[in-house]
Design a protein around this motif. Structure first.
Motif, PDB file in Angstrom:
ATOM      1  N   THR A 243     -39.776  71.505 -11.948  1.00 49.19           N
ATOM      2  CA  THR A 243     -39.613  72.911 -11.534  1.00 49.19           C
ATOM      3  C   THR A 243     -39.241  73.824 -12.656  1.00 49.19           C
ATOM      4  O   THR A 243     -38.401  73.288 -13.387  1.00 49.19           O
ATOM      5  CB  THR A 243     -39.024  73.448 -10.315  1.00 49.19           C
ATOM      6  N   LEU A 244     -39.911  74.926 -13.198  1.00 47.42           N
ATOM      7  CA  LEU A 244     -39.436  75.780 -14.031  1.00 47.42           C
ATOM      8  C   LEU A 244     -39.068  77.111 -13.382  1.00 47.42           C
ATOM      9  O   LEU A 244     -39.905  77.724 -12.557  1.00 47.42           O
ATOM     10  CB  LEU A 244     -40.502  76.111 -15.160  1.00 47.42           C
ATOM     11  N   THR A 245     -37.999  77.504 -13.861  1.00 44.51           N
ATOM     12  CA  THR A 245     -37.620  78.953 -13.269  1.00 44.51           C
ATOM     13  C   THR A 245     -37.218  80.082 -14.231  1.00 44.51           C
ATOM     14  O   THR A 245     -36.695  79.376 -15.326  1.00 44.51           O
ATOM     15  CB  THR A 245     -36.582  78.797 -12.189  1.00 44.51           C
ATOM     16  N   GLY A 775     -38.172  87.239 -10.950  1.00 41.30           N
ATOM     17  CA  GLY A 775     -38.447  86.087 -11.376  1.00 41.30           C
ATOM     18  C   GLY A 775     -39.677  85.461 -11.070  1.00 41.30           C
ATOM     19  O   GLY A 775     -40.452  85.439  -9.907  1.00 41.30           O
ATOM     20  N   ILE A 776     -39.907  84.229 -11.693  1.00 40.54           N
ATOM     21  CA  ILE A 776     -40.895  82.997 -11.543  1.00 40.54           C
ATOM     22  C   ILE A 776     -40.438  81.926 -11.046  1.00 40.54           C
ATOM     23  O   ILE A 776     -39.288  81.551 -11.744  1.00 40.54           O
ATOM     24  CB  ILE A 776     -42.136  83.324 -12.311  1.00 40.54           C
ATOM     25  N   SER A 777     -41.080  81.063 -10.436  1.00 39.17           N
ATOM     26  CA  SER A 777     -40.772  79.573 -10.222  1.00 39.17           C
ATOM     27  C   SER A 777     -42.370  78.629 -10.187  1.00 39.17           C
ATOM     28  O   SER A 777     -43.363  79.242  -9.523  1.00 39.17           O
ATOM     29  CB  SER A 777     -40.208  79.312  -8.910  1.00 39.17           C
ATOM     30  N   TYR A 778     -42.099  77.861 -11.122  1.00 41.59           N
ATOM     31  CA  TYR A 778     -43.410  76.946 -11.207  1.00 41.59           C
ATOM     32  C   TYR A 778     -43.154  75.645 -11.018  1.00 41.59           C
ATOM     33  O   TYR A 778     -42.288  74.948 -11.575  1.00 41.59           O
ATOM     34  CB  TYR A 778     -43.783  77.362 -12.803  1.00 41.59           C
ATOM     35  N   ALA A 779     -43.766  74.738 -10.182  1.00 41.93           N
ATOM     36  CA  ALA A 779     -43.644  73.352 -10.100  1.00 41.93           C
ATOM     37  C   ALA A 779     -44.902  72.764 -10.826  1.00 41.93           C
ATOM     38  O   ALA A 779     -45.837  73.053 -10.668  1.00 41.93           O
ATOM     39  CB  ALA A 779     -43.947  73.121  -8.507  1.00 41.93           C
ATOM     40  N   PHE A 780     -44.573  71.722 -11.448  1.00 42.69           N
ATOM     41  CA  PHE A 780     -45.396  70.742 -11.957  1.00 42.69           C
ATOM     42  C   PHE A 780     -45.266  69.275 -11.813  1.00 42.69           C
ATOM     43  O   PHE A 780     -44.510  68.826 -11.422  1.00 42.69           O
ATOM     44  CB  PHE A 780     -45.449  70.995 -13.756  1.00 42.69           C
TER      45      PHE A 780
END
Length: 798
Positions: A243-245, A775-780
């Motif tokens: 995850t990226l935050t 903010g944002i949170s991205y799962a990869f």
């Protein structure tokens, strides 16, 4: 104490003997028809034959075995075994005979020759709160602070836990709580440093937080109110994923981070990096009066901490029975602060006696290291041994520059520099063994070695008009060394619906304090035995009761025992007490847990604590308006309380957790001169609610209130706070948009009042109002879970 233990043991044995007649255990094995291979991690469900009602369930282990405990006798049952891609298999009807202990249904064969599904994707949310009688588990993922906040922010939303604006953590109203990382002690979590460490630790790197109010002998006995265990993320999914935050906040706040793991076969690499830039605005108003003076001090300060945190680890299944894990982390923080103190002193007739303005500029550099090694070997069902080693250290090098302008009486401006060095170095080694003697008995034992060295150096230089020269009267070098040798043993027993865990822990402590500036050395050596006893009874599949007892200890920290008087400001001194004795705590707790397997659970707890040699903070007036704050031992204190925790959800659109805790506290401060029986009733409440008005959108509300609490010289005032958060998920691209507001109505403050014959004081502290984050949170990466044969376990059952 001995009488309490004997009563509890007798009660448990009698009740266990009576209850053993009513239930038994179901055991069996699941195999595939095509090659007689065992089917691991398959679902096994137990149904009542007459009503076809689902009663219980479990999963098969790595060799296809399964067992289901506490099954009532004299009824007909059947099992349904299922596994993804295979056709279900149902067992014949059978009856449980409690006199045999275990009912073996033999081998069940499932058809594994057909076409299997490649992948099944299940969308859902892990419950935020998981209630058990021995612990409460707070799963971080559903809390909106898990993206933008710190560990300290997360803890404010956990039932029974409170965090004040200075980062001090308390459990059920008591700040003497032990905080562990992955079940192990850490130098980062000493009483002096943990407030800063928790504010630096990114919430996005935490998997869950466990609250254990009455732990067993397998844990260290430290802490009056119990243990808070922070479980870090490690990953375990196949391939590369994470995850990226990224978040931005009010007043120039920023944070970002990445957590990821890479799994290749039996090896899993995990790690992460986080960056935080915060702002701390603090204001303090201190009004005090003594027989000959009145003091009014106002302090305003701004802090700008910037931190970088790195984590890296690897876990590997060396074989079907052996697993190893090596992990470490490093945190570096630079903390700059600016502070101004305005102080007015009046004499007894309210004539101005002194007025000064003191400015402070501070630059602190902090380094925190931690590394751990863990090896475990299993040699049968419920049998394993392992070895652990952890090294952790934290150090802070703080440079303070002061300038003081005294206008009444008028003096030339003065300047002085203070260099403060604080460090903790901790080695912890553990060898443990767990052996399942039978289906009803399990024995655990272990040895632990803990070696702590704490350094506190305080050097002052005064400006003589042309250069800075050392002030030896205000210079100190202090070292605290503590070595603990511990052995423990626990025996877990199951009798039908009853289970019991009896344990004992023996410790030898060697403590040495060195005040080098005065060439003073003091030592302490003591041996203690800490018994624990935990019992539980399953009334039925939905109701459980528990009764626990433990003897615990709270040891003074190094700074608590440093006799050197540090100048907080010209009118405030702080010193330790080398004669402090450890607290001893007798803790008794009984609880009831109900759940309906679907959308509700309710837990009620009654608890009682008796403390001897309680350590408390005391402030005393010296002269000329100067206040000295130190630590002292009380004679004793009693605390009895009740706590209720309720989880409930309505469909997919509403879920909430409500906690209420009330306790009566009585202290004996007679030897300090503040009364033999001071008592008060205090209470607190916390509400967490998640509202999902439409798909993929969630609103989160957190509200808490704490009433005034008792201290030996007065009281701490009540406080309350409301936080608000929002989250919108975009599943097609694995992206989430987040927003949060802390202290929505700007109500939170910390205040206390002291009222003694020689000192009356009112202090109020305030912090940043309404901290806003978006903010944002991205799962990869892949989402398929990886199954491991050998597992590294960090938590115990009771």
């Amino acid at each position: 104490m001995r009488r309490i233990i004997l009563i509890l043991i007798a009660f448990c044995i009698v009740a266990a003997t009576y209850a053993a007649e009513g239930s038994g255990k179901v055991i069996g094995t699941l195999k595939g028809k095509s090659g007689s291979n065992p089917i691991e991690y398959a679902t096994v469900a137990l149904y009542e034959g007459a009503t076809k009602k689902l009663l219980s369930g479990t999963m098969t282990d790595s060799i296809g075995h399964f067992h289901i405990d506490n099954v009532p006798s004299a009824k007909n049952y059947y099992l349904i075994c299922s596994y993804v891609g295979y056709k279900e298999v149902q067992s014949p009807l059978f009856t449980v005979n409690s006199k045999k202990g275990s009912t073996d249904v033999g081998v069940l064969w499932i058809d594994d020759s057909g076409e299997q599904l490649n992948e099944v994707v299940v969308e859902g949310h892990k419950s935020t709160f998981v209630q058990k009688l021995d612990k409460r588990i707070f799963n971080v993922g559903q809390d909106l602070m898990s993206s933008s906040g710190s560990a300290s922010d997360l803890m404010q939303n956990i039932p029974s836990v409170e965090v004040d604006m200075d980062g001090n953590v308390s459990l059920r109203g008591n700040e003497n709580v032990t905080i562990l990382i992955n079940g192990k002690p850490s130098a980062l979590m000493s009483a002096r440093t943990r407030a800063d460490a928790l504010q630096q630790l990114s919430a996005s790197s935490i998997e869950s937080i466990e609250v254990i109010t009455n732990p067993s002998a397998q844990y260290k006995p430290d802490g009056v109110s119990g243990i808070i265990n922070i479980v870090m993320k490690k990953g375990g999914k196949e391939g590369m994923n994470g995850t990226l935050t990224a978040n931005t906040g009010s007043s120039n706040r920023y944070n970002a981070g990445v957590n990821m793991n890479y799994n290749v076969g039996a090896v899993n690499f995990f790690g992460g990096y986080s960056f935080r830039k915060d702002r701390y605005d603090r204001s303090t108003n201190d009004k005090r009066s003594t027989p000959d003076s009145y003091v009014d001090q106002t302090t305003n300060g701004i802090g700008r901490p910037v931190s970088h945190t790195f984590r890296l680890g690897v876990g590997a299944d060396l074989s079907a029975r052996d697993a190893i894990e090596i992990a470490g982390n490093y945190n570096r923080r630079n903390f700059k602060r600016w502070e101004t103190v305005q102080s007015t002193t009046e004499d007894a007739d309210h004539n101005l006696a002194d007025y000064y303005i003191r400015n402070r500029r501070a630059d602190a550099k902090e380094n925190m290291w931690e590394g751990n090694f863990h090896y475990t070997h299993t040699y049968g069902d419920g049998r394993e041994w392992g070895v652990e080693y952890t090294y952790s250290s934290e150090s802070e090098d703080e440079q303070n520059e002061y300038s003081t302008l005294q206008t009444s009486p008028l003096n030339d401006p003065s300047r002085d520099n203070e260099q403060v060095w604080d460090a903790n170095y901790l080695h912890v080694g553990k060898l443990y063994w767990q052996h399942k003697l039978s289906d009803a008995y399990k024995l655990s034992a272990g040895y632990e070695l803990e070696a702590l060295t704490a350094e506190q150096n305080y050097h002052v230089q005064d400006w003589n008009g042309s250069t800075f020269e050392p002030n030896l009267e205000r210079t100190s070098d202090f070292t605290h060394q503590r070595t603990l040798h511990s052995i423990y043993a626990t025996l877990e027993m199951t009798f039908g619906k009853w289970s019991m865990l009896a344990g004992v822990r023996g410790e030898y402590a060697d403590v040495r304090n060195k005040l080098l500036s005065l060439d003073s050395i003091s030592t302490q050596h003591y041996t203690n035995v800490y018994p624990t006893l935990h019992t539980s009874f399953h009334l039925n599949p939905h109701n459980e009761i528990q009764l626990n007892y433990s003897l615990r200890v709270n040891r003074p920290e190094g700074e608590d025992m440093n006799p050197f008087a540090e100048h907080i400001n010209p009118l405030s001194l702080s010193t330790g007490n080398p004669n402090l004795k450890p607290e001893k705590i007798h803790s008794i707790e009984t609880g009831w847990l109900w759940h309906n397997d679907t959308n509700a659970s309710l837990m009620g707890t009654l608890y009682y604590r008796y403390l001897t040699n309680e350590i408390t903070q005391v402030s005393r007036y010296i002269e000329d308006g100067v206040l000295l704050t130190t630590k002292e031992n009380l004679e004793s204190s009693h605390s009895a309380g009740a706590e209720v925790n309720w989880n409930y959800s309505i469909g997919k659109w509403l879920s909430f957790n409500w906690n209420a805790n009330g306790y009566y506290n009585q202290i004996n401060a007679e030897k300090l001169g503040y009364g033999r029986h001071k008592s008060a009733f205090s209470w607190s409440t916390l509400l967490n609610a998640n509202v999902m008005p439409f798909r993929h959108y969630m609103v989160q509300v957190n509200a808490r209130y704490r009433s005034s609490t008792l201290v030996p010289q007065g009281r701490r005032d009540a406080d309350y706070c409301i936080n608000l958060g929002m989250k919108y998920d975009i599943p097609a691209i694995n992206l989430s948009l987040l927003g949060s507001v802390s202290d929505l109505f700007d109500t939170y403050r910390k205040a206390y009042t002291l009222d003694t014959p020689e000192l009356k004081q009112k202090v109020e502290k305030r912090r940043n109002p309404r901290i806003v984050y978006v903010g944002i949170s991205y799962a990869f990466g892949k989402n398929k879970a990886k199954k491991h044969n050998a597992k590294l376990e960090y938590d115990e059952n009771l």
